[in-house]
Design a protein around this motif. Sequence first.
Motif, short mmCIF file in Angstrom:
data_model
loop_
_atom_site.label_atom_id
_atom_site.label_comp_id
_atom_site.label_asym_id
_atom_site.label_seq_id
_atom_site.Cartn_x
_atom_site.Cartn_y
_atom_site.Cartn_z
N VAL A 264 0.88 -1.17 0.00
CA VAL A 264 0.00 0.00 0.00
C VAL A 264 0.92 1.22 0.00
O VAL A 264 1.85 1.30 0.80
CB VAL A 264 -0.92 -0.01 1.25
CG1 VAL A 264 -1.58 1.34 1.43
CG2 VAL A 264 -1.95 -1.11 1.12
N VAL A 265 0.67 2.16 -0.89
CA VAL A 265 1.56 3.32 -1.04
C VAL A 265 0.89 4.56 -0.45
O VAL A 265 -0.25 4.89 -0.78
CB VAL A 265 1.90 3.57 -2.52
CG1 VAL A 265 2.84 4.78 -2.65
CG2 VAL A 265 2.54 2.32 -3.14
N ILE A 266 1.63 5.21 0.44
CA ILE A 266 1.13 6.49 0.98
C ILE A 266 2.00 7.62 0.43
O ILE A 266 3.12 7.40 -0.06
CB ILE A 266 1.15 6.50 2.53
CG1 ILE A 266 2.58 6.40 3.10
CG2 ILE A 266 0.26 5.40 3.06
CD1 ILE A 266 3.25 7.72 3.38
N TRP A 267 1.47 8.84 0.55
CA TRP A 267 2.21 10.04 0.12
C TRP A 267 2.12 11.07 1.23
O TRP A 267 1.06 11.25 1.85
CB TRP A 267 1.55 10.58 -1.15
CG TRP A 267 2.04 11.93 -1.61
CD1 TRP A 267 3.17 12.19 -2.30
CD2 TRP A 267 1.37 13.20 -1.45
NE1 TRP A 267 3.28 13.54 -2.59
CE2 TRP A 267 2.17 14.19 -2.08
CE3 TRP A 267 0.18 13.60 -0.85
CZ2 TRP A 267 1.83 15.54 -2.11
CZ3 TRP A 267 -0.17 14.94 -0.88
CH2 TRP A 267 0.65 15.90 -1.51
N THR A 268 3.23 11.71 1.57
CA THR A 268 3.20 12.71 2.63
C THR A 268 4.21 13.81 2.35
O THR A 268 5.22 13.59 1.66
CB THR A 268 3.48 12.08 4.01
OG1 THR A 268 3.37 13.08 5.02
CG2 THR A 268 4.88 11.48 4.08
N THR A 269 3.94 14.99 2.90
CA THR A 269 4.88 16.11 2.81
C THR A 269 5.59 16.33 4.14
O THR A 269 6.28 17.34 4.32
CB THR A 269 4.14 17.41 2.40
OG1 THR A 269 3.12 17.68 3.37
CG2 THR A 269 3.53 17.28 1.02
N THR A 270 5.41 15.40 5.08
CA THR A 270 6.07 15.50 6.39
C THR A 270 6.79 14.20 6.70
O THR A 270 6.34 13.40 7.53
CB THR A 270 5.03 15.82 7.50
OG1 THR A 270 3.99 14.83 7.46
CG2 THR A 270 4.44 17.20 7.31
N PRO A 271 7.93 13.95 6.05
CA PRO A 271 8.65 12.70 6.31
C PRO A 271 8.97 12.50 7.79
O PRO A 271 9.04 11.36 8.27
CB PRO A 271 9.93 12.85 5.48
CG PRO A 271 9.54 13.79 4.37
CD PRO A 271 8.58 14.75 4.98
N MET A 301 13.17 4.10 -8.11
CA MET A 301 13.31 3.24 -6.93
C MET A 301 12.24 2.15 -6.90
O MET A 301 12.16 1.37 -5.95
CB MET A 301 13.22 4.11 -5.65
CG MET A 301 14.47 4.96 -5.43
SD MET A 301 14.38 5.99 -3.94
CE MET A 301 13.40 7.34 -4.53
N ALA A 302 11.41 2.12 -7.94
CA ALA A 302 10.45 1.02 -8.07
C ALA A 302 11.17 -0.24 -8.50
O ALA A 302 12.26 -0.19 -9.08
CB ALA A 302 9.37 1.39 -9.07
N ILE A 303 10.55 -1.39 -8.22
CA ILE A 303 11.19 -2.69 -8.49
C ILE A 303 10.31 -3.46 -9.46
O ILE A 303 9.13 -3.72 -9.19
CB ILE A 303 11.35 -3.49 -7.19
CG1 ILE A 303 12.19 -2.69 -6.18
CG2 ILE A 303 12.00 -4.85 -7.47
CD1 ILE A 303 12.18 -3.29 -4.79
N PRO A 304 10.86 -3.84 -10.61
CA PRO A 304 10.05 -4.63 -11.55
C PRO A 304 9.51 -5.88 -10.87
O PRO A 304 10.22 -6.56 -10.13
CB PRO A 304 11.06 -4.97 -12.66
CG PRO A 304 12.06 -3.86 -12.61
CD PRO A 304 12.19 -3.51 -11.16
N GLY A 305 8.25 -6.14 -11.09
CA GLY A 305 7.59 -7.30 -10.52
C GLY A 305 6.85 -7.00 -9.24
O GLY A 305 6.00 -7.81 -8.82
N GLU A 306 7.16 -5.89 -8.56
CA GLU A 306 6.45 -5.61 -7.31
C GLU A 306 5.02 -5.17 -7.59
O GLU A 306 4.68 -4.67 -8.68
CB GLU A 306 7.18 -4.54 -6.49
CG GLU A 306 7.10 -3.13 -7.04
CD GLU A 306 7.69 -2.10 -6.08
OE1 GLU A 306 7.39 -2.18 -4.87
OE2 GLU A 306 8.45 -1.20 -6.54
N MET A 307 4.13 -5.35 -6.60
CA MET A 307 2.72 -5.01 -6.73
C MET A 307 2.41 -3.82 -5.81
O MET A 307 2.74 -3.85 -4.62
CB MET A 307 1.83 -6.20 -6.36
CG MET A 307 0.35 -5.97 -6.63
SD MET A 307 -0.69 -7.30 -5.95
CE MET A 307 0.05 -8.73 -6.75
N LEU A 308 1.78 -2.78 -6.38
CA LEU A 308 1.43 -1.58 -5.64
C LEU A 308 -0.09 -1.42 -5.63
O LEU A 308 -0.75 -1.60 -6.66
CB LEU A 308 2.05 -0.34 -6.30
CG LEU A 308 3.57 -0.38 -6.54
CD1 LEU A 308 4.02 0.88 -7.27
CD2 LEU A 308 4.33 -0.56 -5.23
N ILE A 309 -0.63 -1.11 -4.48
CA ILE A 309 -2.08 -0.87 -4.36
C ILE A 309 -2.28 0.65 -4.31
O ILE A 309 -1.73 1.34 -3.44
CB ILE A 309 -2.65 -1.53 -3.09
CG1 ILE A 309 -2.30 -3.02 -3.06
CG2 ILE A 309 -4.16 -1.33 -3.03
CD1 ILE A 309 -2.69 -3.71 -1.77
#
Length: 998
Positions: A264-271, A301-309
């Motif tokens: 599951v991919v999140i996005w933030t402006t406050t690391p 930095m993505a990896i071929p074959g990985e699955m992202l929701i």
Amino acid sequence: MCADTPDTTVDYRDTVFLPETDFQMRAGLPAREPEWLARWARLGVYDQLRERAKTEVRAPFVLHDGPPYANGHLHIGHALNKTIKDIIVRSHQMMGHDARYVPGWDCHGLPIEWKIEEQYRAKGLNKDDVDVVDFRQECRRFAEGWVNIQREEFKRLGITGNWDHPYLTMDYHAEAVIADEFMKFLMNGTLYQGSKPVMWSPVEKTALAEAEVEYHDHTSHTIWVRFKVDGWVALDKKAPMAAGDERVQLPDTALHSKLQGASVVIWTTTPWTIPQNRAVAYGPNIQYGAYRVDAVDEKSMAIPGEMLILSDTLADSVKTAAKISGWTRLFDVPTDILHDLTLAHPYDGLVEGKVDDGNNWNFIVPLLPGDHVTDDAGTGFVHTAPSHGDDDYQLGLKFKLPMTYNVEADGTYRADLPIFGGEAILDQNGKEGPANVSNIKQLAYAGALLAKGKVKHSYPHSWRSKAPVIFRNTPQWFAAIDFQLHDGKGEYGDTIRKRALRSIEELVKFTPVSGRNRLHSMMETRPDWVLSRQRAWGVPLTCFTKKGARPTDPDFLLRNAEVNARIVAAFEKDGADVWYVQGFKEKVLDGIVNPSDYEQVFDVLDVWFDSGSTHAFVLRDRPDGTPDGIADVYMEGTDQHRGWFHSSMLEACGTIGRAPYRNVVTHGFTLDEKGMKMSKSLGNTIVPAKVIEQYGADILRLWVAQTDYTADQRIGPEILKGTADSYRRLRNTLRFMLGALKDFDESERLDPAEMPELERWVLHRLAELDAQVRTDYRAFDFSGVFQVLFNFCTVDLSAFWFDIRKDALYCDAPDSLRRRAVRTVMDLLFHRLTTWLAPILPFTMEDVWLSRFPSEDDSVHLHDFTETPADWLDAGLAEKWAGLRRARRVVTAALEVQRTAKVIGSSLEAAPTVYLDNDDLAAALASVDFADLCITSDLALTRDPAPEGAFRLSDVPGIAVVFHEAEGEKCERCWKILPDVGTHKHAHTCARCDAALG
């Protein structure tokens, strides 16, 4: 001719009644205004009006002053604000009220404390090394100095008020009342201590309210982070969760199995908030899909074959950010499946230790539904750190997520936090510390970083230090605005929120009306009020907590009326500083409870609570307050919907059960001539003192009156020049009026019934204006007042009535009915125009008044608007004269053609013929001396058809003009050209002038 040889040496100039006045055309305001200020101070004008109200029947009218901070010279916003207030107060006084104005200052809080700290830093001193009472005394002295400076600057603007006895929030009585008002919240049950994220300034080391922040563009890091799916569990078992919790494992369905190991991919402006993550939220109504990465760019930095929701709506934006060149959407991921998934923290396994002991991230991260999640930006999933955002906090409450305390008051991570301990999010200068970059690097090391970048966005900053703020979970004191009250003040509701909303709906009038919806929407959605600040200069939260008790325990707070009374008495005597004196706790608790059982709270109150309480110690307690403790008007800038209007509403609804005001009037912001915000760096600021030095305060006040203050206004050199020109035109009207009234005597006065129609028409206009001016002043519409009066002076008077009646004033015999009528109306006009304009131009109208009525002890500001008889209104006469003026316009336009062609130099050289198609108009023109109205020596009216080529105006049908030169000789006294000139006793005069000469 009465002589064979004309006498060309006769000079009649001394026989003409030209205007005479000492009133100068050049105002000299910068030099002369201080003289009037000194005069008003000597006369005690404000105090005289208060004394008069004791013997006259006058309804009180109180504009309650929103207190400015006592920490700097005035800017143009101050001048606008105080001038609007002054016009309101002066106009209501002159409309028959006892209009009282008590200026005030906000003296506590961070703006002043920050200045003292700056002085300390410049000297290499540490605030914490100074005794707190000594430090507070320095703050007090600083505020006192600026109060005195600002008071003189406000007075120079001509602001009337009780300047000798203003209110200060640091006065001992004020501090006692503020504490007493706070303790009403303590006693009624709305006060509680909670731990939730608030806006926090690491630079100033204190919580901030919404009203204490401003939003500026800010460049932030932005990151996309993988949260690995590590299993699935029933939603009702998700929280609180840790690896050791009993879990209900769901059936191993095909779809669940397919998602194992997906991210599951999140996005933030406050690391920097990633270490505090305790959940990920999804939107229940968002469509999600599983995407397999097939190909990536070189630096991806993505990896071929990985699955992202991801959210389907946002998938392409993530693909671009992550530099993914090819992928395949595999299948839908329904939200009922998301319900079941659990995730691993990105830092899972980085640190050894017991599960979720606060020093590692080896715990399960639940995936939770959140209504705040949208697919407008990001990934469709929201990283949730309950300690660092309100939406996150609310989700945490709902699902019992643990709070974290990783961030210290100075904006650094706590020292014992693994990996990141001691790193700063923001340093003490408000600059970015290493925390963000450290987290980005650690995420990359852990294989959790999918993409990174930077984004420019609007971000909250402290309006004092100008540094960015963070959202930080801290123990704070709150007023619960939805707590059910049983205080006997429930007419408008049993909670603070309900009372506020009903007050807005039923009790308060807003100018402009848009302010109602703005304040209403804020009250509908606002959270509980954060009352505490971690500072030194202010009124302390005068309460005690029981040692060993939890905030949720019923005896956590000491609620005792006798203790409260002792605190108030001590503050009345010695001020709030006594709270910090050693042994104060023992003194106020002795004999009531065991002092050693209680802790004393040393946080200080939000300064908005101070100013929100002013209604109690100004309106309620002062003799120049109001009988019911409610102000007629609160007037401030539009930003105070979230500031003073807001805090005053909350405070009063908690203590008196309703809004403390009946009217809320707001003004916009002042911009430069191009509509840009003023700033020193742009060099476009306008300093009131400089404007006064060049033009005088009345010009600045006139600018205020000319503008629509309810919106943003503009000011600059060219605008001020235009304002000064309007002033000169108005001053010219007033000067002519003064000159024409020289030596006016009551024996000249005529009743309206004896006057010519033209003068009765002027009286009609005065009656109309009287109603309009009063209506506009009551509606706080000063641009309406000035516009109608300026147009009246320039169009109705200077360009029409004065222009026509100059001949009667100069040349008629002193006892002629026409001249007496003009002077009578001029006198009636004088009393109205000077008082109507006095609230806007107090210096100039004082000059005008004293030029006519010199006196050692009088002032125009001791007078009310003159009552105007209703029977001066004459709609029929007004309609007739509207037609006459239209007809006159055709004649004057025809003469202007001849003047431009240099056929004539003056309209008195003309004797036009006016052709009329309309019987009613012909009768109306025949009933007056139309030649006088057109300022011609003669004029003929005819119903004959107009000849070819006669002058017409397309918008005035039924009238045409043919020019003829006047016949006869020029009267050397009045300059009319008439056939009878030279046939009278006095050489070269007409019959009228010959009779006037006797």
